[in-house]
Design a protein around this motif. Structure first.
Motif, short mmCIF file in Angstrom:
data_model
loop_
_atom_site.label_atom_id
_atom_site.label_comp_id
_atom_site.label_asym_id
_atom_site.label_seq_id
_atom_site.Cartn_x
_atom_site.Cartn_y
_atom_site.Cartn_z
N ARG A 75 -7.67 8.92 -1.38
CA ARG A 75 -6.32 8.69 -1.52
C ARG A 75 -5.78 8.92 -3.04
N THR A 76 -4.51 8.53 -3.28
CA THR A 76 -4.05 8.70 -4.81
C THR A 76 -4.23 7.53 -5.20
N GLU A 77 -4.28 7.14 -6.47
CA GLU A 77 -4.86 6.11 -7.14
C GLU A 77 -3.72 4.81 -6.62
#
Lengths: 496, 337
Positions: A75-77
């Motif tokens: 996932r993106t941060e």
């Protein structure tokens, strides 16, 4: 964890520094789906900083943080952080809002949308019921500002549990809970990790809790990972303590004998209807039980609130202190258990924090140079790592801040010192140091009153223990010879 | 404060929400009811000395004179709930009047000139919001600066001269009736009161205002957009101050550089009388409006009875003291609406 360790979070080579001090010097840390993972380390090892960087409330230096969804895709941060819920060491609560709103408000992401009170109530009730059904029904409407520290902690935990996160980061969630509540929390955590695939990162200094709840552990020391994902069962207590770098403290002070000379001096008697408790000079008296009972007694002993129940009797002392100031000047010191709200003066430097009580006791008019020397000596005695006495307390770890509070009374000639959970959020090494310091104070004739919800601690440090039941009544007095965990849990009504 | 919950059986999975979730009006608006009663008593006291104080004509007078303060107080309330303060509202009020009148003098129509006026609010609100949130300066200092700057600009616009309103139809903004039978000044007050009260109580963003004022640090950790919420509060406050400036010049048909100088303190007083805490986290729109009404009734009463108007400030101060003391002792802690 059959299918090849599916990680929700992997941190690699993470660094973080505040100004010139580097707190994290390369931490590796990974959490698999469905596990309870103990994050261990001494005070100032960097646990809280690591959590802050993971949640994004502090920016990271070098290294990478990777969140993964249930399918294993990265996932993106920002996206990953939305699925992380935290219980902070310093509670993040909104005092003017109700319990229901505190729990439910973070779920409303969009501002220009209706806020449903009914929905919030239902949500909060469900969340709180996971830990305590009675508390849930009785408190959803209350203002959080009216709650006690320990009730606030429950609200905060309920909020995290109900947040729908994949990953819970619990920074000493049990510090303010009673044994019974801790037990309920653990059963909820076990259920959620097993059935719902939740992952939990659990920070605690209580070895027994770690053994009970954590499958694996990671130990960090001085900003580096020294033990990376090892099954908790495979490490002995001594091994864990050694890895944390506190072996010396662990051995030297373990079961220190109560070899203290009898001290002369005047004792202290406190009374409520039908009850009379005597405190001999130089004794360490433990207080056990749920907060209601101990709180009233402590308030009377330190003048924190006008207690209607207890009166104090001692030569030159009034039967009721009018204020903590009066108490302090007559020789009754107090270390609060609510470090963040009532203990640390956040906008003042370490110097003023350490000297606060001395200035009151002495009635100092000027803050002179001798104070600085005195402060340095105290910091040295307590092995506080700090760059400067002019730094603000928030640059120190939680455990070190706790040392500052104890330092306020160290070496101040006093007749009585009341300590509320003085080792809360403190690592084993520091704990032993604090025990040692308090024993020293007792040996000079000071009466020590020590409230703790950790029964093991009371067994270790106290000469006698006064127990209160869950209704707040005084339920018994146990002398050192008869002290045992079973006896304590019987009298306090709290599971050991 | 007895929020009893029906004890009901609580087997798992059963509907847990037998909890009462509607609070009684009296319970929720306890402070507000007390102020309303106080205003009524005050009016009766004045009426016993000067009977015409209770006439319809005087009532209309009081509301018309009080409308700008009511609207300004609603704006200040929004900032106070978030734990801030807006000292610039009085200056923004004055500057709005001057800019609008000057725009009309340059030949703009009433509507266009009013847009210039509201632009003053938008600009100063944004400056306040920007300096408080992005630059992280203390609200007291920031709005003290804009108070001084807007106040001086109000003189610069016309070199200190007062400006008559040239647009012959401009009085309609204040005294016209968009809804037949209901003068606009009452309509605006009612609409804003209801809109802001519903916003604060029933909208998520409204709850954010209280959350930010209750503990900005905790709100931040919870993912509440603290900066956006504060920014919005300052913009709303200045815009409402601007709007109340327009309403005033439309009423007296003359713009003066010092028109708003006494209003800022009155607006803050109104908010405090209404039960808000200057430390943030509490307050209601109903309370703020009642607080503003109370101040207006006091001023009106002092005038009617014929007391030297220099006493107005002392009487208002006494009213604030009484309101705050009552609020302090009526409950240990007041919740966020």
């Amino acid at each position: 964890m059959s299918n090849a360790q599916q990680f929700v979070l992997s941190v690699k080579g993470l660094t973080k520094s505040y100004g010139a001090t580097s707190v994290l010097k390369g931490v590796d840390f990974s959490v698999a789906r469905g596990e309870v993972h103990a994050l261990l380390g001494g005070n100032g090892a960097g646990k809280s900083t690591l959590i802050r960087v993971i949640t994004g409330s502090a920016t990271k230096g070098e290294g990478e943080i990777i969140f993964r969804d249930p399918a294993g895709a990265a996932r993106t941060e920002a996206e990953g952080r939305r699925k992380v819920a935290v219980v902070h060491q310093e509670l993040a609560l909104l005092p003017h809002l109700t319990v229901a709103e505190n729990i439910a408000l973070p779920h409303f992401r969009k501002g220009f949308a209706p806020f449903s009170r009914k929905g919030a109530l239902r949500h909060a009730h469900e969340a709180l019921s996971m830990i305590d059904r009675d508390f849930a029904s009785a408190s959803v409407h209350r203002l959080v500002g009216d709650l006690s520290l320990h009730e606030g902690q429950m609200v905060e935990i309920a909020r995290a549990l109900s947040s729908g996160a994949d990953l819970l980061l619990l920074d000493e969630p049990t510090a303010n809970l009673t044994a019974a509540e801790t037990e309920r929390l653990f059963s909820v955590l076990r259920r959620l990790t097993r059935n719902a695939g939740l992952s939990v990162v659990f920070v605690s200094h209580r070895m027994r809790e770690i053994r009970e709840i954590a499958d694996v552990c990671t130990i960090i020391r001085d900003g580096r990972t020294v033990v990376d994902r090892v099954p908790t069962a495979s490490l002995s207590d001594a091994a864990i303590v050694e890895k944390m770098g506190q072996l010396a403290a662990f051995h030297s002070a373990e079961h220190a004998p109560l070899a203290r000379a009898r001290v002369s001096g005047e004792g202290l008697t406190v009374r409520e209807d039908g009850n009379e408790l005597e405190f001999a000079p130089g004794t360490i008296v433990g207080i056990a039980g749920a907060p209601v009972g101990p709180q009233a007694l402590i308030d009377a002993l330190v003048g924190a609130a006008r207690s209607k129940r207890w009166t104090v009797s001692r030569a030159k002392w009034p039967t009721r202190f009018s204020s903590p100031r009066e108490a302090a000047r007559l020789g009754a010191g107090f270390v609060t258990g609510d470090r963040s709200q009532k203990g640390i003066l956040h906008s003042l430097p370490i110097l003023d924090n350490v000297l606060a009580s001395r200035r009151v006791v002495r009635g100092s008019l000027f803050a002179g140079a001798s104070e600085r020397i005195e402060c340095l000596d105290l910091l040295q005695a307590l092995k506080v790592k700090a760059d400067s006495i002019w730094d603000l307390p928030h640059t120190l770890s939680g455990g070190t801040q706790q040392k500052l509070l104890v330092a306020r009374w160290l070496g101040v000639p006093s007749d009585l010192l009341v300590l509320e959970e003085p080792t809360r959020g403190v690592d084993i090494g520091t704990k032993k140091e604090i025990y040692q310091l308090i024993r020293q104070m007792a040996s000079t004739g000071t009466i020590i009153v020590w409230w703790s919800t950790e029964n093991v601690e009371l067994l270790e440090v106290c000469d006698r223990v006064i127990a209160f039941d869950t209704e707040g009544r005084c339920s018994g007095l146990i002398e050192h010879g008869d002290l045992s965990e079973d006896r304590l849990s019987e009298l306090t009504g709290l599971a050991a | 404060m007895t929020h009893t919950t029906t004890q009901g059986t609580q087997a798992a999975g059963q509907t847990p929400c037998a909890i009462r979730h509607r609070e009684s009006i009296i319970g929720t608006y306890r402070t507000e009811v007390a102020i309303a009663v106080a205003i009524a008593l005050l009016a009766l006291a004045v009426g016993s000395q000067v009977p015409q104080a209770l006439s319809w004509g005087n009532f209309a007078n009081v509301t018309q004179a009080g409308a700008p303060l009511i609207i300004m107080s609603l704006g200040v309330l929004l900032v106070v709930i978030t734990g801030g303060i807006d000292l610039s509202v009085g200056s923004v009020f004055s500057l709005t009047g001057m800019v609008t009148a000057q725009a009309m003098a340059y030949g703009y129509g009433g509507v266009a000139a009013s847009m210039f006026g509201l632009g003053v609010g938008l600009v100063f609100g944004s400056i306040n919001g920007f300096l408080v949130t992005i630059a992280g300066l203390a609200p007291f200092v920031v709005t003290l600066i804009t108070f001084a700057v807007a106040g001086s600009l109000a003189f610069i616009v016309t070199n200190g001269r007062s400006m008559p309103i040239p647009d012959p139809d401009f009085w309609l903004l204040n005294s016209g009736s968009l809804i037949p039978g209901l003068p606009n000044y009452i309509l605006f007050c009612l609409v804003l009161l209801v809109a802001i009260e519903i916003f604060l109580k029933k909208m998520v963003a409204g709850r954010w205002f209280y959350a930010v004022g209750s503990s900005a640090a905790a709100a931040y950790l919870l993912g509440i957009p603290v900066k956006r919420t504060k920014f919005f509060a300052y913009v709303a406050s200045s815009l409402l101050a601007s709007f109340s400036g327009l309403l005033t010049i439309s009423y007296i048909l003359n713009a003066e550089s010092t028109a708003g100088s006494s209003l800022m303190l009155q607006a803050i007083a109104a908010v405090v009388i209404g039960g808000a805490s200057l430390l943030g986290g509490t307050g209601t729109a109903v309370g703020a409006v009642l607080g503003a009404l109370m101040i207006t009734v006091i001023q009106n009463g002092v005038n009617l009875i014929g007391i030297n108007s220099f006493w107005q400030g002392s009487v208002t101060g006494l009213a604030i003291l009484i309101a705050v003391v009552i609020d302090r002792f009526s409950k240990s802690r007041r919740g966020a609406g």
